[in-house]
Structures are given as C-alpha cells and as structure tokens.
Design an enzyme around this catalytic site. Structure first.
Site, PDB file in Angstrom:
ATOM      1  N   HIS A 154      63.088  37.318 -44.180  1.00 30.26           N
ATOM      2  CA  HIS A 154      64.269  36.714 -43.548  1.00 30.26           C
ATOM      3  C   HIS A 154      64.333  36.961 -42.031  1.00 30.26           C
ATOM      4  O   HIS A 154      65.371  36.718 -41.412  1.00 30.26           O
ATOM      5  CB  HIS A 154      65.552  37.237 -44.200  1.00 30.26           C
ATOM      6  CG  HIS A 154      65.758  36.736 -45.601  1.00 30.26           C
ATOM      7  ND1 HIS A 154      66.074  35.419 -45.876  1.00 30.26           N
ATOM      8  CD2 HIS A 154      65.652  37.350 -46.804  1.00 30.26           C
ATOM      9  CE1 HIS A 154      66.182  35.254 -47.186  1.00 30.26           C
ATOM     10  NE2 HIS A 154      65.917  36.408 -47.784  1.00 30.26           N
ATOM     11  N   GLU A 159      66.771  42.990 -42.480  1.00 26.85           N
ATOM     12  CA  GLU A 159      66.468  41.555 -42.604  1.00 26.85           C
ATOM     13  C   GLU A 159      67.616  40.721 -43.181  1.00 26.85           C
ATOM     14  O   GLU A 159      67.618  39.502 -43.028  1.00 26.85           O
ATOM     15  CB  GLU A 159      65.202  41.325 -43.453  1.00 26.85           C
ATOM     16  CG  GLU A 159      65.409  41.610 -44.928  1.00 26.85           C
ATOM     17  CD  GLU A 159      64.575  40.743 -45.858  1.00 26.85           C
ATOM     18  OE1 GLU A 159      63.783  39.925 -45.378  1.00 26.85           O
ATOM     19  OE2 GLU A 159      64.752  40.880 -47.071  1.00 26.85           O
TER      20      GLU A 159
HETATM   21 FE   LIG Z   1      66.084  41.823 -48.308  1.00 27.36          FE
HETATM   22 FE   LIG Z   2      63.132  40.119 -48.302  1.00 24.70          FE
END
Ligand SMILES: [Fe+2]
Ligand SMILES: [Fe+2]
Length: 271
Positions: free
Chosen positions: A68, A39
């Site tokens: 994210h 991420e």
């Molecule tokens: Fe992370």
């Molecule tokens: Fe995270």
C-alpha cells in the site's frame, strides 16, 4: 539494545493507539529503537507526510511500508525528503525512495532497516532474496550496522520462513508484516536472528484485518462490487515484538507485545 517492531498501523484507531501509548512504552520498556510499519496508516490505505511525522514524533525511529506504499500519491514525492521512511526494496529500478535505510537509534546505534515484499500471492516483484542480500552485504552486521531489521511484507508464511533462515546469523530480526494477524512462532533462530512470521497490526481487532466488518461480510458472500472498505474505529491493540539485541548485533530474546483493545494482553512485564 532493546528494539520494538510494531505491526501495520491501520487508520485513525491505530494511529491514536500509537500516539497515546508509544511514548510511555519507550520510557517504561527502555526502548532504544522503534520501527513501525505504516502502510495502512492513512485511513487504511498508504501514508501521508503528516502521518509519517506523527509516527516519528510518537517515538518511531523508522517507518516501513508494503503493497500500500503509494495509495496516497503524495508518498511518491515526499518519500525523497523522508530519510526514515522505507518502501519495499524489490520495486523496479527507478522507483522513488529507498528500500533500506541506516538510521540512528535513540542510543546512537546505527540500525539498518530493510523492507521487502514477498511474491507468493502478491504482486510480481523483483527477487526479494537477492534484493535483501545486496543490502545486508553493503552494511554488514558488526561492521557497518549495529543491528539489522528486515521487514518481509508477504502473504505466505513459508516465504517468510525462507527469508528468516536465509539471513539467520547475519541480521538481528526478520519479521513478517501484511496479514494483520500476529503469529505465535516468535523465537530466536539457531544462528541468533529473531523471527516472527507476522507481527500483526496496530488496529481494531473487532474487524476483518482492520476494516469495518460490514463490507467484507457483504462482499465475500455476495461477490458483487459495492460499498467501500472503511477502517474499524474501535479501540486498537498495539501489536509488536520486543527484541533484545546483544553487542554482536544478534538477538538474545523476544517478547510479544499486545496492549489495548480486544486482544489478550501481554508483554508489559518486560521492563
Ligand atoms: Fe497492511
Ligand atoms: Fe500489506
């Protein structure tokens, strides 16, 4: 089978460590399956299609995400042609991509990988427990899946422990991601599920959770907006958990892995 889960890859430092070290680890540790949280792999924020491919080429069998997931907007589009990329399962209905994937591992095993986000100190999401239950019931261990990995991307250790105990005996591994700091509570739960509250990150630990120290130090003390968070660029520690999984899909042993960078090294004796 032997599985390695690697924590959130942060920026170029993390990616370089993965591409340089993972192929050797797969060979030396005789890894049958590798799952990586990606991420933060694109300059600390999200993932691109090129980076997803880079992680697969280095030896990942599956890549998970988190809060994210969509920082790089292209992920909203390419995730639908990236069968080994898994975003949190408890996003609202209609979100692109998948929250669980049954992937073929290097040894031919069918591994169900589920990614889920916690709700404590995080964005409001659908019920993480019910969402994971649905996926595990759809591909039960020993009947559809040879192994099941649940990546709980969450802030609170209590919420992660609840997920671990809820699934104990029904999945191979419940592993926490998101805090970027490894915890020392890795063990096999009473029912045979391997567990660790947080696996840590693959990034430069001479940092504030993977980011260059200057802006976090300034922002937390001065409380004003200003500079940007930039990933720290020093040598990364690859941080992960090695899990031994028996023929019934449950775990028999776990070993933490920390290779490179500033963290105390461990795990390489496991061959
Ligand atoms: Fe992370
Ligand atoms: Fe995270």
């Amino acid at each position: 089978m032997r599985l390695l889960f690697l924590g959130d890859v942060v920026g170029k430092a993390g990616r370089t460590a993965v591409t340089e070290k993972l192929p050797g680890l797969v060979a030396d540790l005789k890894l049958d399956c590798v799952v990586i949280n990606g991420e933060n792999s694109a300059h600390g924020f999200g993932i691109t299609e090129a980076i997803y491919q880079e992680l697969l080429d280095a030896g990942a069998d599956c890549v998970t995400l988190g809060n994210h997931s969509w920082d790089q907007r292209e992920a909203l589009v390419f995730i639908d042609r990236a069968p080994r990329l898994v975003r949190p399962v408890n996003y609202p209905a209609g979100t692109p991509g998948r929250g669980a994937a049954l992937v073929e591992a290097k040894n031919g095993a069918q591994v169900l990988v589920v990614n889920v986000m916690g709700r404590v100190f995080m964005d409001a999401m659908d019920d993480p427990f019910a969402a994971v239950e649905r996926e595990v019931e759809a591909a039960p261990l020993g009947r559809v899946a040879d192994a099941i990995v649940v990546d709980i991307h969450a802030e609170a250790t209590s919420e992660k422990q609840v997920m671990g105990h809820l699934l104990d005996g029904r999945v191979s591994l419940v592993i926490g991601t998101h805090t970027h700091v490894p915890t020392a509570d890795h063990h096999v739960l009473a029912g045979g599920t391997a567990y660790q509250s947080d696996v840590g990150m693959c990034g430069d630990y001479d940092s504030v959770i993977g980011m260059d120290k200057a802006e976090p130090l300034r922002r937390m003390r001065e409380k004003t907006p200003g500079g940007k968070f930039e990933p720290a660029g020093g040598q990364a520690t690859l941080t992960g958990l090695i899990v031994e999984i028996g023929a019934n899909g449950l775990a028999t042993a776990v070993t933490p892995l920390r290779v490179g960078g500033v963290l105390e090294q461990t795990g390489l004796g496991r061959a």
